[in-house]
Write an enzyme that holds these catalytic residues in place. Structure first.
Site, short mmCIF file in Angstrom:
data_model
loop_
_atom_site.label_atom_id
_atom_site.label_comp_id
_atom_site.label_asym_id
_atom_site.label_seq_id
_atom_site.Cartn_x
_atom_site.Cartn_y
_atom_site.Cartn_z
N ARG A 1 -10.87 -33.22 -16.16
CA ARG A 1 -10.84 -31.81 -16.53
C ARG A 1 -10.79 -31.64 -18.04
NH1 ARG A 1 -6.67 -27.80 -13.65
NH2 ARG A 1 -5.05 -29.05 -14.64
N ARG B 1 6.92 -22.54 -7.00
CA ARG B 1 6.80 -23.99 -6.96
C ARG B 1 8.09 -24.63 -6.46
NH1 ARG B 1 2.54 -24.31 -11.21
NH2 ARG B 1 1.80 -26.44 -11.44
N ARG C 1 -6.01 -31.17 -21.59
CA ARG C 1 -4.63 -30.71 -21.61
C ARG C 1 -3.70 -31.92 -21.70
NH1 ARG C 1 -4.12 -26.54 -16.57
NH2 ARG C 1 -2.18 -27.69 -16.37
P1 AMP Z 1 -0.41 -25.26 -13.94
O1 AMP Z 1 -1.36 -24.71 -14.93
O2 AMP Z 1 -0.17 -24.37 -12.76
O3 AMP Z 1 -0.73 -26.68 -13.53
O4 AMP Z 1 1.02 -25.32 -14.67
C1 AMP Z 1 1.19 -26.10 -15.85
C2 AMP Z 1 2.67 -26.36 -16.09
O5 AMP Z 1 3.36 -25.12 -16.29
C3 AMP Z 1 3.42 -27.05 -14.96
O6 AMP Z 1 3.24 -28.46 -14.95
C4 AMP Z 1 4.85 -26.65 -15.31
O7 AMP Z 1 5.34 -27.38 -16.42
C5 AMP Z 1 4.67 -25.21 -15.75
N1 AMP Z 1 4.75 -24.28 -14.60
C6 AMP Z 1 3.75 -23.52 -14.10
N2 AMP Z 1 4.17 -22.79 -13.05
C7 AMP Z 1 5.47 -23.12 -12.86
C8 AMP Z 1 6.46 -22.73 -11.92
N3 AMP Z 1 6.18 -21.86 -10.94
N4 AMP Z 1 7.70 -23.27 -12.04
C9 AMP Z 1 8.00 -24.13 -13.03
N5 AMP Z 1 7.11 -24.55 -13.94
C10 AMP Z 1 5.86 -24.06 -13.86
#
Ligand code: AMP
Length: 208
Positions: free
Chosen positions: A122, A88, A155
């Protein structure tokens, strides 16, 4: 095959991963799911990142990179992987390049209005992570998971303030990865507004 699913939150990366992992016989590795599992199990890592996830900000690179390094070292990742939600940041992408060779980066393209509609509707089953949408993919009984019978939740980071923050974070920190991977010739654009079935059919065609 080593795949990255890149795209804004709400573009359907998790939904498509859940189907594509079986189609391509490779594990689905979602950093968001890994963090949420740690939070649920109240591990040290989970305690550190709980507030960060609720706000929609990014977990620091060192923590995230180390978690992915360990996960990619597991046996099932030897045959390939779908990385969903990682990298990311440019620093994460550089770290990944030193760990593994990426074959394709699938760029999920979706307009902002559709993203907002998808995220705000969602709902998830807390124990299994199964996702629904109140309009586009509702459970059989409102508010209840089809298989476990548990109550569905929203969430924390799908609540309005956090959604806007996550989109800003995406634009600022993650969208630059599109050019980063374009320069490496790895980007494959996918129209993420289509149905999951059509997206997976398109993926099968372009990832040959
Ligand atoms: P997601 O389920 O992919 O939307 O991720 C949920 C949350 O997890 C994000 O908003 C971040 O707070 C954290 N997160 C997930 N992947 C990353 C990443 N590659 N780098 C930093 N934080 C992450």
């Amino acid at each position: 095959m080593n795949l990255i699913f890149l795209g804004p939150p709400g573009a359907g990366k998790g939904t498509i991963s859940a189907i594509a992992k079986d189609v391509f016989s490779i594990p689905h590795i979602s950093t968001g799911d890994l963090f949420r599992a740690n939070i649920k199990n109240e591990t040290e890592l989970g305690k550190k990142v709980k507030e960060i996830l609720a706000s929609g900000n990014l977990v620091p690179d060192e923590i995230t990179i180390e978690m992915v390094r360990l996960r990619l070292g597991e046996e099932d990742a030897e045959k390939g992987y779908i990385l969903d939600g990682f990298p990311r940041t440019i620093a994460q992408a550089d770290a990944l390049a030193s760990m593994s060779k990426v074959d394709y980066v699938v760029n999920f393209c979706l307009d902002r209005d559709t993203i907002l509609k998808r995220l705000s509707g969602r709902r998830v089953c807390k124990s299994t992570g199964r996702t629904y949408h109140i309009l586009y993919n509702p459970p059989k009984v409102e508010g209840i998971d089809d298989e476990t019978g548990e109550e569905l939740i929203q969430r924390d980071d799908d609540k309005p303030e956090a959604i806007l923050n996550r989109l800003d974070v995406y634009e600022k920190s993650t969208a630059p990865l599109i050019d980063y991977y374009k320069n490496k010739g790895l980007i494959v654009d996918i129209d993420a507004s289509l149905s999951p079935e059509d997206i997976v059919e398109n993926l099968k065609k372009v990832l040959r």
